[in-house]
Design a protein around this motif. Sequence first.
Motif, PDB file in Angstrom:
ATOM      1  N   ALA A  70       0.815  -1.219   0.000  1.00 30.59           N
ATOM      2  CA  ALA A  70       0.000   0.000   0.000  1.00 30.59           C
ATOM      3  C   ALA A  70       0.846   1.266   0.000  1.00 30.59           C
ATOM      4  N   VAL A  71       1.956   1.270   0.731  1.00 29.01           N
ATOM      5  CA  VAL A  71       2.743   2.500   0.852  1.00 29.01           C
ATOM      6  C   VAL A  71       3.852   2.624  -0.186  1.00 29.01           C
ATOM      7  N   MET A  72       4.089   1.580  -0.967  1.00 31.41           N
ATOM      8  CA  MET A  72       5.186   1.615  -1.946  1.00 31.41           C
ATOM      9  C   MET A  72       5.069   2.802  -2.918  1.00 31.41           C
ATOM     10  N   PRO A  73       3.908   3.098  -3.463  1.00 32.64           N
ATOM     11  CA  PRO A  73       3.835   4.277  -4.360  1.00 32.64           C
ATOM     12  C   PRO A  73       4.200   5.584  -3.650  1.00 32.64           C
ATOM     13  N   LEU A  74       3.762   5.737  -2.421  1.00 29.17           N
ATOM     14  CA  LEU A  74       4.101   6.942  -1.651  1.00 29.17           C
ATOM     15  C   LEU A  74       5.600   7.007  -1.394  1.00 29.17           C
ATOM     16  N   VAL A  75       6.192   5.900  -1.033  1.00 30.65           N
ATOM     17  CA  VAL A  75       7.632   5.848  -0.778  1.00 30.65           C
ATOM     18  C   VAL A  75       8.405   6.205  -2.047  1.00 30.65           C
ATOM     19  N   ARG A  76       7.974   5.686  -3.185  1.00 32.41           N
ATOM     20  CA  ARG A  76       8.650   6.017  -4.447  1.00 32.41           C
ATOM     21  C   ARG A  76       8.605   7.514  -4.723  1.00 32.41           C
ATOM     22  N   ARG A  77       7.460   8.143  -4.458  1.00 24.58           N
ATOM     23  CA  ARG A  77       7.341   9.596  -4.676  1.00 24.58           C
ATOM     24  C   ARG A  77       8.231  10.376  -3.721  1.00 24.58           C
TER      25      ARG A  77
END
Length: 88
Positions: A70-77
């Motif tokens: 769930a948080v992977m996209p946020l971490v990438r940003r």
Amino acid sequence: MISSSVNFRFRKLPARAHSIVFPMVLSLLMSGIVSTIATLRAIGFQPDIVFKIVQAWGLSYAFALPTALAVMPLVRRIVATVVEAPRQ
């Protein structure tokens, strides 16, 4: 002469699996390490410590994998904002 080394080969997953496999392996390792440390800290060394660690690890991983996905996209940003893009 017969070779004594056995070379096991397996097919790699396609590149599109990276977005699932990476957080799967990362959360597996991290939840295992954190569960081991927390369990040892909480109850110390006991005869059934391995069972207790595996039990805690299973519960931790059940939460860690969905959270990582769930948080992977946020971490990438966040990382893209903080880290300079490589020059080509």
